[in-house]
Write a protein that holds these residues in place. Sequence first.
Motif, mmCIF file in Angstrom:
data_model
loop_
_atom_site.group_PDB
_atom_site.id
_atom_site.type_symbol
_atom_site.label_atom_id
_atom_site.label_comp_id
_atom_site.label_asym_id
_atom_site.label_seq_id
_atom_site.Cartn_x
_atom_site.Cartn_y
_atom_site.Cartn_z
ATOM 1 N N GLY A 242 5.362 83.749 -8.141
ATOM 2 C CA GLY A 242 5.785 83.954 -6.755
ATOM 3 C C GLY A 242 4.888 83.256 -5.749
ATOM 4 O O GLY A 242 5.376 82.486 -4.897
ATOM 5 N N PRO A 243 3.566 83.471 -5.790
ATOM 6 C CA PRO A 243 2.691 82.739 -4.867
ATOM 7 C C PRO A 243 2.771 81.228 -5.022
ATOM 8 O O PRO A 243 2.689 80.492 -4.037
ATOM 9 N N LEU A 244 2.943 80.759 -6.254
ATOM 10 C CA LEU A 244 3.067 79.314 -6.454
ATOM 11 C C LEU A 244 4.338 78.773 -5.803
ATOM 12 O O LEU A 244 4.336 77.678 -5.225
ATOM 13 N N ALA A 245 5.425 79.521 -5.883
ATOM 14 C CA ALA A 245 6.676 79.082 -5.254
ATOM 15 C C ALA A 245 6.534 79.014 -3.738
ATOM 16 O O ALA A 245 7.021 78.073 -3.093
ATOM 17 N N VAL A 250 5.268 75.257 1.217
ATOM 18 C CA VAL A 250 4.332 74.758 2.231
ATOM 19 C C VAL A 250 3.986 73.294 1.974
ATOM 20 O O VAL A 250 3.956 72.468 2.896
ATOM 21 N N VAL A 251 3.734 72.950 0.721
ATOM 22 C CA VAL A 251 3.371 71.569 0.388
ATOM 23 C C VAL A 251 4.540 70.619 0.639
ATOM 24 O O VAL A 251 4.354 69.503 1.147
ATOM 25 N N ALA A 253 6.955 71.053 2.846
ATOM 26 C CA ALA A 253 7.081 70.913 4.298
ATOM 27 C C ALA A 253 6.007 69.983 4.858
ATOM 28 O O ALA A 253 6.277 69.156 5.743
ATOM 29 N N ALA A 254 4.780 70.090 4.343
ATOM 30 C CA ALA A 254 3.708 69.206 4.806
ATOM 31 C C ALA A 254 3.966 67.760 4.399
ATOM 32 O O ALA A 254 3.685 66.828 5.160
ATOM 33 N N SER A 255 4.516 67.557 3.213
ATOM 34 C CA SER A 255 4.813 66.192 2.761
ATOM 35 C C SER A 255 5.901 65.553 3.613
ATOM 36 O O SER A 255 5.811 64.379 3.982
ATOM 37 N N ILE A 256 6.934 66.323 3.942
ATOM 38 C CA ILE A 256 8.000 65.784 4.791
ATOM 39 C C ILE A 256 7.497 65.573 6.216
ATOM 40 O O ILE A 256 7.789 64.559 6.855
ATOM 41 N N GLY A 257 6.720 66.520 6.726
ATOM 42 C CA GLY A 257 6.177 66.360 8.072
ATOM 43 C C GLY A 257 5.221 65.195 8.186
ATOM 44 O O GLY A 257 5.112 64.570 9.250
ATOM 45 N N GLY A 258 4.523 64.872 7.096
ATOM 46 C CA GLY A 258 3.614 63.734 7.128
ATOM 47 C C GLY A 258 4.313 62.404 7.306
ATOM 48 O O GLY A 258 3.668 61.409 7.663
ATOM 49 N N TYR A 272 -1.599 65.765 5.835
ATOM 50 C CA TYR A 272 -2.021 64.982 4.665
ATOM 51 C C TYR A 272 -2.948 65.798 3.769
ATOM 52 O O TYR A 272 -2.826 65.760 2.534
ATOM 53 N N ALA A 273 -3.875 66.536 4.366
ATOM 54 C CA ALA A 273 -4.798 67.349 3.570
ATOM 55 C C ALA A 273 -4.052 68.437 2.804
ATOM 56 O O ALA A 273 -4.344 68.708 1.636
ATOM 57 N N ILE A 274 -3.058 69.054 3.452
ATOM 58 C CA ILE A 274 -2.276 70.090 2.764
ATOM 59 C C ILE A 274 -1.481 69.485 1.618
ATOM 60 O O ILE A 274 -1.431 70.032 0.510
ATOM 61 N N SER A 275 -0.856 68.329 1.879
ATOM 62 C CA SER A 275 -0.027 67.700 0.855
ATOM 63 C C SER A 275 -0.855 67.178 -0.314
ATOM 64 O O SER A 275 -0.423 67.276 -1.471
ATOM 65 N N THR A 276 -2.037 66.628 -0.035
ATOM 66 C CA THR A 276 -2.835 65.990 -1.084
ATOM 67 C C THR A 276 -3.747 66.995 -1.784
ATOM 68 O O THR A 276 -3.592 67.276 -2.977
ATOM 69 N N TYR A 277 -4.701 67.546 -1.056
ATOM 70 C CA TYR A 277 -5.662 68.462 -1.670
ATOM 71 C C TYR A 277 -5.006 69.803 -2.021
ATOM 72 O O TYR A 277 -5.218 70.343 -3.115
ATOM 73 N N GLY A 278 -4.213 70.329 -1.076
ATOM 74 C CA GLY A 278 -3.502 71.563 -1.387
ATOM 75 C C GLY A 278 -2.501 71.380 -2.509
ATOM 76 O O GLY A 278 -2.328 72.266 -3.357
ATOM 77 N N GLY A 279 -1.828 70.223 -2.535
ATOM 78 C CA GLY A 279 -0.886 69.957 -3.618
ATOM 79 C C GLY A 279 -1.569 69.841 -4.966
ATOM 80 O O GLY A 279 -1.027 70.277 -5.991
ATOM 81 N N LEU A 280 -2.760 69.254 -4.998
ATOM 82 C CA LEU A 280 -3.493 69.144 -6.259
ATOM 83 C C LEU A 280 -3.875 70.525 -6.793
ATOM 84 O O LEU A 280 -3.740 70.805 -7.995
ATOM 85 N N ILE A 281 -4.322 71.396 -5.910
ATOM 86 C CA ILE A 281 -4.643 72.764 -6.327
ATOM 87 C C ILE A 281 -3.381 73.500 -6.766
ATOM 88 O O ILE A 281 -3.370 74.222 -7.775
ATOM 89 N N LEU A 282 -2.294 73.300 -6.013
ATOM 90 C CA LEU A 282 -1.048 73.995 -6.324
ATOM 91 C C LEU A 282 -0.502 73.596 -7.685
ATOM 92 O O LEU A 282 -0.152 74.457 -8.508
ATOM 93 N N PHE A 283 -0.430 72.299 -7.960
ATOM 94 C CA PHE A 283 0.146 71.860 -9.230
ATOM 95 C C PHE A 283 -0.798 72.129 -10.402
ATOM 96 O O PHE A 283 -0.339 72.208 -11.545
ATOM 97 N N SER A 284 -2.069 72.283 -10.134
ATOM 98 C CA SER A 284 -2.968 72.751 -11.190
ATOM 99 C C SER A 284 -2.628 74.190 -11.568
ATOM 100 O O SER A 284 -2.619 74.556 -12.752
#
Length: 342
Positions: A242-245, A250-251, A253-258, A272-284
């Motif tokens: 659930g939290p991952l979904a 969020v990621v 939305a940040a990617s599209i907004g970027g 960009y920070a949310i999409s890149t660094y946050g995305g790396l943490i999320l997909f891990s």
Amino acid sequence: MLASRIFIKLPLVACVSAPTVGRGVATCLRPKVSVVVPALRYASQPSRIAAKRAAKSKTLKEMAATPADGSAISVGRGALAGAAAVGIGALCYYGLGMSKDVGALERAAMWPDYVRERVQSTYAYFGVGIASTAASAIAISRNPAIMARMMPKSWVGALGMMGLVMCSGFICMSVPYTEGVLGGKQLAWLAHSGLLGAVLAPMTLLGGQLLIRAAWYTAGVVGGLSCVAACAPSEKFLYIGGPLAMGLGVVIAASIGGMFFAPTTALGSGLYAISTYGGLILFSGFLLYDTQLIMKRAETYPIMPQRPYDPINAAMGIYMDTVNIFIRIAMILSNSSGGRRK
């Protein structure tokens, strides 16, 4: 004449010196004060309101166009470092057997042969998908004509390519799986992974050495997280779906907004920070979840079902996790000082 001049001047002097002369002179000033001051007050209100509105609208525009100061990138790097420390700690904790619960790796020793075959076939198709993606990207990068067409000219083209990849993935997952033969499911899997490689082909412009480094780093991250998921209790990470979904929303939305804000602005840098660094943490985190989900499905799927166990659909999750991790590691390396030197 002089008297008349003095008479003419007296009202002016009296009115000016009214506060110091006395109450009688102040009385003659009341009509002037009561008429002039409110008129000036009411006349100035629209201009003040307009000035406030202009200041507010200007502030909103400035907030969107404020130059980036690097704070968002620093926060992203700090969050990534913290997540890496947590991952290493989890690997040590579960790998050394400090947990009281039975780990998935210990349960694997008691698996029957059909469960092992399911897990092995899942990771075999995962490897085939990664190889197909890499081969497709390399082949297209060596053809300038096709390479030029695969580079989107606008955000509409980028969204169109993303939609095409998503449609191919849905088609691949909907095709029934047949064991032991090269059927439609296997061909759809090769087509989907090859199409994704074609979309990622423009990344080869970053340089071969940088992409090789990113591939090695991705292999280390995926291998380490897979070990954490294997050593942890069998359903430890299945509760974070659930939290991952929500984080995925969020990621995205940040990617599209970027696409609409330059990364040199404060807002664009934050996205960009949310999409890149946050995305790396999320997909891990998704990799931990999907790894244990593979083992769970292999254990609980019926032995004699109407439809056989589908290892390609099971491998789809870790395949997309690995690709997204690779993309973000390559982006981080390209924006670092070492990546610019390359």
